[in-house]
Design a protein around this motif. Structure first.
Motif, mmCIF file in Angstrom:
data_model
loop_
_atom_site.group_PDB
_atom_site.id
_atom_site.type_symbol
_atom_site.label_atom_id
_atom_site.label_comp_id
_atom_site.label_asym_id
_atom_site.label_seq_id
_atom_site.Cartn_x
_atom_site.Cartn_y
_atom_site.Cartn_z
ATOM 1 N N PHE B 55 0.847 -1.205 0.000
ATOM 2 C CA PHE B 55 0.000 0.000 0.000
ATOM 3 C C PHE B 55 0.877 1.248 0.000
ATOM 4 N N ILE B 56 1.924 1.213 -0.821
ATOM 5 C CA ILE B 56 2.949 2.263 -0.749
ATOM 6 C C ILE B 56 2.376 3.653 -1.012
ATOM 7 N N GLU B 57 1.318 3.742 -1.825
ATOM 8 C CA GLU B 57 0.787 5.064 -2.186
ATOM 9 C C GLU B 57 -0.229 5.601 -1.194
ATOM 10 N N THR B 58 -0.630 4.780 -0.234
ATOM 11 C CA THR B 58 -1.661 5.245 0.690
ATOM 12 C C THR B 58 -1.245 5.119 2.156
#
Lengths: 127, 327
Positions: B55-58
């Protein structure tokens, strides 16, 4: 059990007169490294926070390297690893390093793959 | 007193005369334990890395979550100052521990007592700080809404440089009957979740009535900051909200990804448990030193062994600090 202590750090660059003096010296070094980490974490300089290296921000690489530096001095000088036999040193240090690097490499690659599936696959999650 | 039977061949290589690692039994066992415990912690941190990369973007940004310092309630953000202080306390207690070990080598009982005492105090301050950190994290800060898809919506004030706004500041008061569903009224004594300070309807109505409010999503943009929607998008997005989230628990939290709070509780909790047991062990050894047990034994190796454990706890914290608060 009086032990012989090796009183040099930084490959002989800094030499201490006694073990107690070495302990304070290492404390100053560790505090300095932590201060730099916190400062970098708050300031987030552009050339580190925006640029990527091997899929991760350069800043994160700096943090990881500084952490390993701190870990080295805690183990070597506080836990007296510097004074142990090399056989003990290698058994204790290289076993976890090998296993952890292996596990982390596999898990992070797998996670990156799942990330692309979430991003590009036919999967709705942002609703 | 020896714990093994003497065979008269101890001096020879195959009789145990060979010491390839050059360390006593007790110290070696402590090293074994440390290696296995290090692998346990590595497993947790690797799992954390796995979820984070997934979930790197969130993923929540740690400096926006941990901004509080005890006794200071002026609303100024102090990212990580307190965690840095906690780190320093733990390194400091590591120093007093190694000084105790050193004093033990020189058979100076009073110095060992003093340094062990300081180590225990340092450990207690650290555990206390961690309890405070947990309490602050659980209590929450601004509050947020959760959408049907489990996304967290936070609020910012467009007229004040997109500063975060707490839901209590803009929620309208709508007269309604809201009752906490308690255990005693439930079938089979099941209770409901605690009611948030404002109902969903109140927060949504307040948001629609205040034109300078915008929604901040979990999405991290190219600048490394959370995406802020414009007013039209915000009004559209808030329709999907299904509940008010205040603070954090193991199911949901107002900071963002649910796993973030789970890993926070699990990893810092497991580490805090180690510090707590370390303090307990230190106290036992402290009293043994006071009683003169090691003076009679002729060496302070026991202090050295608990010292190894204590340094290990410090070592783990250095990694937790990096991966939870810095990276």
């Amino acid at each position: 059990m009086a032990h012989e202590h090796k009183l040099e750090i930084f490959r002989g660059l800094v030499k201490f007169k006694s073990n107690v003096q070495k302990i304070w010296g290492v404390l100053i070094f560790l505090t300095l490294v932590t201060a730099v980490e916190v400062w970098l974490g708050i300031a987030k300089p552009e050339f580190l926070a925006k640029e990527y290296f091997l899929g991760m921000k350069r800043l994160n690489w700096v943090f990881i390297i500084l952490t390993l530096v701190k870990a080295y001095y805690i183990t070597w000088d506080f836990m007296h690893m510097r004074d142990e036999k090399s056989s003990l040193r290698r058994a204790v240090v290289w076993t976890p390093i090998f296993l952890v690097v292996y596990l982390v490499a596999i898990l992070l690659m797998e996670a990156d793959y799942i990330y692309t599936v979430f991003k590009e696959g036919f999967l709705a999650w942002n609703f | 007193m020896d714990t093994s039977v003497s065979t008269g061949t101890e001096g020879s290589v195959w009789g145990g005369g060979n010491q390839p690692l050059g360390a006593s039994y007790g110290k070696l066992m402590m090293w074994f334990f440390i290696v296995s415990d290090a692998l346990t912690f590595s497993g947790f941190l690797a799992a954390y890395g796995f979820s984070r990369f997934k979930f790197i973007e969130t993923w929540p940004i740690a400096d926006e979550v941990f901004t509080h310092v005890p006794f200071l309630h002026d609303g100024v953000d102090r990212p990580m100052y307190y965690v840095a202080f906690m780190t320093f306390i733990l390194i400091m207690s590591s120093v007093t521990m190694v000084l105790a070990v050193d004093a033990g080598h020189n058979m100076k009982k009073s110095k060992v007592v003093l340094y062990m005492f300081l180590t225990i105090i340092g450990g207690a301050i650290f555990v206390g700080s961690q309890a405070w950190e947990w309490a602050t994290f659980i209590k929450g800060d601004y509050g947020a809404l959760e959408t049907k898809g489990g996304r967290i919506l936070q609020f910012v004030d467009a007229s004040a440089d997109n500063k975060r706004v707490a839901i209590g500041e803009f929620a309208t008061t709508i007269a309604s009957e809201r009752v906490n569903h308690e255990r005693q009224n439930g079938i089979w004594f099941y209770d409901g979740e605690a009611l948030p300070s404002h109902s969903l309807v109140e927060v949504v109505a307040g948001f629609q009535a205040t034109p300078n409010l915008l929604i901040r999503t979990e999405q991290i943009n190219a600048e490394g900051e959370k995406t802020i929607l414009n007013r039209a998008e915000s009004l559209e997005r808030i329709k999907g909200a299904v509940r008010v989230v205040e603070g954090a628990n193991l199911i949901r939290n107002e900071y963002g990804s649910r796993l973030f709070a789970d890993f926070f509780f699990f990893i810092t909790g497991f580490h805090g448990f180690h510090v707590f047991s370390g303090v307990m062990i230190n106290i036992i050894i402290f009293f043994n030193v006071l009683l003169g047990t090691y003076e009679k034994r002729g060496h302070y190796e026991m202090v050295e062994k608990v010292g190894l454990y204590w340094h290990f706890v410090d070592l783990v914290w250095v990694f937790v600090f990096t991966f939870f608060y810095l990276v």
